[in-house]
Design a protein around this motif. Sequence first.
Motif, PDB file in Angstrom:
ATOM      1  N   ILE A   1       2.723   1.599  -3.792  1.00  0.00           N
ATOM      2  CA  ILE A   1       1.197   2.547  -4.720  1.00  0.00           C
ATOM      3  C   ILE A   1       1.409   3.814  -4.445  1.00  0.00           C
ATOM      4  O   ILE A   1       1.299   4.666  -4.369  1.00  0.00           O
ATOM      5  CB  ILE A   1      -0.018   1.208  -4.407  1.00  0.00           C
ATOM      6  CG1 ILE A   1      -0.272   0.036  -4.886  1.00  0.00           C
ATOM      7  CG2 ILE A   1      -0.457   2.064  -5.373  1.00  0.00           C
ATOM      8  CD1 ILE A   1      -0.651  -0.838  -4.693  1.00  0.00           C
TER       9      ILE A   1
ATOM     10  N   ALA B   1       0.187   4.412 -17.258  1.00  0.00           N
ATOM     11  CA  ALA B   1      -0.263   3.107 -16.289  1.00  0.00           C
ATOM     12  C   ALA B   1      -1.514   3.297 -16.515  1.00  0.00           C
ATOM     13  O   ALA B   1      -2.272   3.830 -16.182  1.00  0.00           O
ATOM     14  CB  ALA B   1       0.335   2.251 -15.310  1.00  0.00           C
ATOM     15  N   GLU B   2      -1.984   2.081 -16.512  1.00  0.00           N
ATOM     16  CA  GLU B   2      -3.905   1.654 -16.751  1.00  0.00           C
ATOM     17  C   GLU B   2      -4.070   1.755 -15.004  1.00  0.00           C
ATOM     18  O   GLU B   2      -5.661   2.373 -14.435  1.00  0.00           O
ATOM     19  CB  GLU B   2      -4.654   0.595 -17.327  1.00  0.00           C
ATOM     20  CG  GLU B   2      -4.289   1.288 -18.485  1.00  0.00           C
ATOM     21  CD  GLU B   2      -4.706   0.277 -19.919  1.00  0.00           C
ATOM     22  OE1 GLU B   2      -5.798  -0.424 -18.859  1.00  0.00           O
ATOM     23  OE2 GLU B   2      -5.272  -0.410 -20.936  1.00  0.00           O
ATOM     24  N   ARG B   3      -3.565   0.724 -14.507  1.00  0.00           N
ATOM     25  CA  ARG B   3      -3.771   0.631 -13.330  1.00  0.00           C
ATOM     26  C   ARG B   3      -2.552   0.496 -11.706  1.00  0.00           C
ATOM     27  O   ARG B   3      -1.363  -0.081 -12.699  1.00  0.00           O
ATOM     28  CB  ARG B   3      -4.661  -1.035 -13.391  1.00  0.00           C
ATOM     29  CG  ARG B   3      -5.051  -0.888 -11.914  1.00  0.00           C
ATOM     30  CD  ARG B   3      -5.654  -2.785 -11.236  1.00  0.00           C
ATOM     31  NE  ARG B   3      -5.647  -3.478 -10.587  1.00  0.00           N
ATOM     32  CZ  ARG B   3      -4.553  -3.585 -10.022  1.00  0.00           C
ATOM     33  NH1 ARG B   3      -3.491  -4.648 -10.493  1.00  0.00           N
ATOM     34  NH2 ARG B   3      -3.855  -4.651  -8.250  1.00  0.00           N
ATOM     35  N   ILE B   4      -2.478   1.147 -11.677  1.00  0.00           N
ATOM     36  CA  ILE B   4      -1.227   1.655 -10.100  1.00  0.00           C
ATOM     37  C   ILE B   4      -1.048   0.348  -9.402  1.00  0.00           C
ATOM     38  O   ILE B   4      -2.017   0.480  -8.079  1.00  0.00           O
ATOM     39  CB  ILE B   4      -1.102   2.823  -9.447  1.00  0.00           C
ATOM     40  CG1 ILE B   4      -1.153   3.374 -10.846  1.00  0.00           C
ATOM     41  CG2 ILE B   4       0.502   2.625  -9.047  1.00  0.00           C
ATOM     42  CD1 ILE B   4      -0.442   3.692 -11.333  1.00  0.00           C
ATOM     43  N   SER B   5      -0.473  -0.451  -9.225  1.00  0.00           N
ATOM     44  CA  SER B   5       0.234  -1.551  -8.545  1.00  0.00           C
ATOM     45  C   SER B   5       1.697  -1.864  -7.726  1.00  0.00           C
ATOM     46  O   SER B   5       2.467  -0.256  -8.310  1.00  0.00           O
ATOM     47  CB  SER B   5       0.026  -2.955  -8.948  1.00  0.00           C
ATOM     48  OG  SER B   5       0.976  -3.368  -9.997  1.00  0.00           O
TER      49      SER B   5
ATOM     50  N   THR C   1       0.818  -1.380  -0.401  1.00  0.00           N
ATOM     51  CA  THR C   1      -0.052   0.006   0.609  1.00  0.00           C
ATOM     52  C   THR C   1       1.065   1.190   0.125  1.00  0.00           C
ATOM     53  O   THR C   1       0.561   2.470  -0.988  1.00  0.00           O
ATOM     54  CB  THR C   1      -0.929  -0.054   1.096  1.00  0.00           C
ATOM     55  OG1 THR C   1      -1.664  -1.428   1.743  1.00  0.00           O
ATOM     56  CG2 THR C   1      -1.724   0.960   1.431  1.00  0.00           C
TER      57      THR C   1
ATOM     58  N   THR D   1       4.426  -1.329 -10.347  1.00  0.00           N
ATOM     59  CA  THR D   1       4.311  -0.905 -11.588  1.00  0.00           C
ATOM     60  C   THR D   1       5.836   0.288 -11.063  1.00  0.00           C
ATOM     61  O   THR D   1       6.231  -0.250 -12.106  1.00  0.00           O
ATOM     62  CB  THR D   1       3.030   0.787 -10.751  1.00  0.00           C
ATOM     63  OG1 THR D   1       2.199   0.201 -11.110  1.00  0.00           O
ATOM     64  CG2 THR D   1       3.693   1.183 -12.815  1.00  0.00           C
TER      65      THR D   1
ATOM     66  N   LYS E   1       1.814   6.504  -7.115  1.00  0.00           N
ATOM     67  CA  LYS E   1       1.166   7.567  -7.477  1.00  0.00           C
ATOM     68  C   LYS E   1       1.288   9.499  -7.275  1.00  0.00           C
ATOM     69  O   LYS E   1       1.154  10.099  -8.209  1.00  0.00           O
ATOM     70  CB  LYS E   1      -0.487   7.844  -6.610  1.00  0.00           C
ATOM     71  CG  LYS E   1      -1.045   6.331  -7.386  1.00  0.00           C
ATOM     72  CD  LYS E   1      -2.455   5.916  -6.506  1.00  0.00           C
ATOM     73  CE  LYS E   1      -3.183   4.915  -6.576  1.00  0.00           C
ATOM     74  NZ  LYS E   1      -4.335   4.321  -5.633  1.00  0.00           N
TER      75      LYS E   1
END
Lengths: 319, 319
Positions: free
Chosen positions: B194, B216-220, B191, B223, B198
């Motif tokens: 991430i 990036a479509e989704r931040i994990s 967490t 990434t 971000k």
Amino acid sequence: MYRIGVDLGGTNIAVGLVDENYSLVVKRSTPTRAERHPDEIAADIAMLCERVCEEKGIKVADIANIGVATPGIADCDTGEVVYSCNLPFRKYPLARKVAEKLEICACKVKLANDANAAAWGEAVAGAAKGSSNSVMITLGTGVGGGIIIDNKIYTGFNYAGAELGHIVIEIDGALCGCGRRGCWEAYSSATGLIRMTKEKIEECKAEVRDSIMLQAERISGRTACEAMRAGDAAGKEVYDKYIKYLAAGLANIINIFQPEIISLGGGVSNEGQSLIDALLPLVRGEQYGNDLLDKDKLTDLRIAKLGNDAGIIGAAALA
Amino acid sequence: MYRIGVDLGGTNIAVGLVDENYSLVVKRSTPTRAERHPDEIAADIAMLCERVCEEKGIKVADIANIGVATPGIADCDTGEVVYSCNLPFRKYPLARKVAEKLEICACKVKLANDANAAAWGEAVAGAAKGSSNSVMITLGTGVGGGIIIDNKIYTGFNYAGAELGHIVIEIDGALCGCGRRGCWEAYSSATGLIRMTKEKIEECKAEVRDSIMLQAERISGRTACEAMRAGDAAGKEVYDKYIKYLAAGLANIINIFQPEIISLGGGVSNEGQSLIDALLPLVRGEQYGNDLLDKDKLTDLRIAKLGNDAGIIGAAALA
């Protein structure tokens, strides 16, 4: 049966005869003169052991055991001082050397790190008496830690653990004596308090702001606290900051160990109950799960009881 | 003789049959549906215990013991879950309830906190096998900790200890899920990674600076690391910062415990040896007395071995 505890410091060697109730019966000391050869220091330890026995009219051979509290890393298995920052010991077989001088079995001489011995002293005869799990924090020149788990000193597998002053509490923070930045010790030792006091005085000068601390001839760990008690705002800012960092570190210790008791020793702890009263609301507010535990399941925060004798008494109680 | 381990999570209940070598023989799971009454959750645990036995053709009565790993504070003496943040348990007698459903003695059902059970699993059958003193750190949604001392789980006197993710490492730092600021967990969990990713992406946008992370479509949690491996400078900055905080926290753990082994589990540990290689120089540089100890006296840093089964295996090995 009597025991002997030795507190070997960078400045003085203090040796005490301790009775079966862990009361100190006779205590004698001599300067360490740390620049000497380790054998000379070992000889002085043996000499003081003989002297405290003589004064009580007993023989060294009748002593149950001798414990030595030393700064640095003490290998309890081999009786070696692996390293000490204040003394010239490098893998020095101190237990054997003292035993040879006294013509007793080396198995009767036990070593421990000084902060660990003090914690053990408080556990057997001081503020943490009656508990099985406790932590002692010494707020002096540094921040020392001693951990008691299941009625034993916890040292880690290499005897180098319990360096609780060297938990980083502010990444990239103030430089610590260990070379790391942001250690708890850099904020919560008397040295850290003096540094923060001096910084505030410089700040007051720069801002042409008045503070009675500007008149202090010598800055000590008491300067900020005394100024605060006299109504000085700058003194109160320093003291509040000191308490904030100390409380954060104590909440860390609780979150790690959840010990029955944390005892606070060292010079700063001479503030007594007012120190506990200032710390407790912050510690409780920061500790994990404070509101989920029954009140009798919360770590008790206390001032240590044995003062400078904690190391001697803990060392005597090692066997 | 077989044992049963239960890993009770906020999402799933996983139950495994474990043999005398701590190998997982059968494993079954069902959704927790944590909004239900605790009795229904206990009934599902019992149902799965019966099912794994049936599949192996044995009787529940012949099981040596059943261990349950649960989030929160588990009182190992009373068999009560004192509190759990993800489950509706408040002083709930889970051990007794499971035992009643299975018609076995409550003494055969043991509880442990899930992070502690995972650490115990790694100690008996995983990365820390053969050691007496180890620490496991789980880098997942949070940062979990489990401490093994003298071949026993260390919980503190109230079973609430070992919250190693909640050591403040940056005073007044990022807000942690526990309500405190600057906890290790706020930086070193997936967490936290991430969040830092971000933040860096927003920074790149503000500075009109290019980074493949902007696409990036989704931040994990992967990434930043993947971007770094593709040569992205902003990705490397995030990863370096993550490693810096993780290493600082691990050096703290070493200074406190000096364990033989620290094992790293949880999603982030899937990075494997490259994670250890990135961490080790920083950890060694920050740990106390690194240069004073023989090489075989330095804590070994390893990736955990048992993956998601650590909790089940550790729970099965509780008795």
